[in-house]
Enzyme design. Structure first.
Site, short mmCIF file in Angstrom:
data_model
loop_
_atom_site.label_atom_id
_atom_site.label_comp_id
_atom_site.label_asym_id
_atom_site.label_seq_id
_atom_site.Cartn_x
_atom_site.Cartn_y
_atom_site.Cartn_z
CE LYS A 62 -12.06 46.28 2.00
NZ LYS A 62 -10.57 46.16 1.24
CG PHE A 63 -8.19 42.46 10.37
CD1 PHE A 63 -7.76 41.40 9.87
CD2 PHE A 63 -7.32 43.75 10.94
CE1 PHE A 63 -6.50 41.18 9.52
CE2 PHE A 63 -6.00 43.42 10.61
CZ PHE A 63 -5.49 42.37 10.11
CG ASP A 65 -12.53 36.15 13.33
OD1 ASP A 65 -13.12 35.43 14.18
OD2 ASP A 65 -11.55 35.52 12.68
CB ILE A 66 -15.05 36.33 17.72
CG1 ILE A 66 -13.69 35.58 17.86
CG2 ILE A 66 -16.04 35.39 16.98
CD1 ILE A 66 -13.56 34.77 18.66
NE ARG A 181 -10.81 53.78 -11.81
CZ ARG A 181 -10.48 53.24 -10.65
NH1 ARG A 181 -10.02 53.50 -9.65
NH2 ARG A 181 -10.98 51.83 -10.82
#
EC number: 4.1.1.23
Length: 233
Positions: A62-63, A65-66, A181
């Site tokens: 789940k990156f 960032d800029i 599930r």
């Protein structure tokens, strides 16, 4: 090869235990998801071990960032040879576009690039707590649309949103669904859940299933049961 619908979420703090589990299942029956804890503990070499055993890997980091930093992390995942990698859609269009563009030189060998919309543990009160006075479903649609417009391959979403997103964004846009599930399983810490058959019928393309498989006495049998139920629909 049949496109496996099931992605088994590995959740171990001991590498030997993880590999012992992996050696009990068949790479033809599923793919594997490696998340933040395991990747931080065991690093890229653990992913390489899974590749050696024939498994496709969803690198669930789940990156966010800029654009420059996020895209380089995505490229590193491509170099590792993973099947799928994800970024937070809330990082915005420029971040997602940069991440998509950096994968273009990999051609058909590039990983699928997926956006994360609203985490399945989050309810309306959680969104309100971070200043978003919207229903989870409304925010999911907003971020999923942004993800598609940025040229990504799909999104992570709950099964309850799958039908709506398929209709809104088209059949080619992949939907990856956690919180799955099998009937009779414990709900765990996922709030928005559904069974495998229900999720596929709702429009999900891939199903992320963890403890009902990893904690099973016979995980291969559980996988076979799930895959058989999906094949019969």
């Amino acid at each position: 090869m049949i496109d496996q619908k099931v992605i088994v979420a590995l959740d171990y703090d001991n590498q030997a235990d993880a590999l012992a589990f992996v050696d009990r299942i068949d790479p033809a029956s599923c793919r594997l998801k490696v998340g933040k804890e395991m990747f931080t503990l065991f690093g890229p070499d653990f992913v390489r071990e899974l590749h050696k055993r024939g498994f496709s890997v969803f690198l669930d980091l789940k990156f966010h960032d800029i654009p420059n930093t996020c895209s380089k992390a995505v490229r590193a995942a491509a170099e590792l040879g993973v099947w799928m990698v994800n970024v937070h859609a809330s990082g915005g269009e420029r971040m997602m576009t940069a991440s998509r563009e950096i994968l273009e030189p990999y051609g058909k060998d590039r990983p699928l690039l997926i956006g994360v919309t609203v985490l399945t543990s989050m309810e309306q009160s959680d969104l309100a707590g971070i200043g978003l006075n919207v229903e989870p479903q409304e925010q999911v649609i907003r971020l999923a649309t942004l993800t598609k417009n940025s040229g990504l391959d799909g999104v992570v979403c709950s099964a309850q949103e799958s039908s709506l997103l398929k209709n809104e964004l088209g059949k080619e846009f992949k939907l990856i669904t956690p919180g799955i599930r099998p009937a009779g399983s414990d709900q765990g810490d996922q709030r928005r859940i559904m069974t495998p058959v229900d999720a596929i019928q709702a429009g999900s393309d891939y199903l992320v299933i963890g403890r009902p498989i990893t904690q099973a006495t016979d995980p291969a049998a559980v996988l076979k049961s799930i895959n058989d139920s999906l094949a019969s629909k």
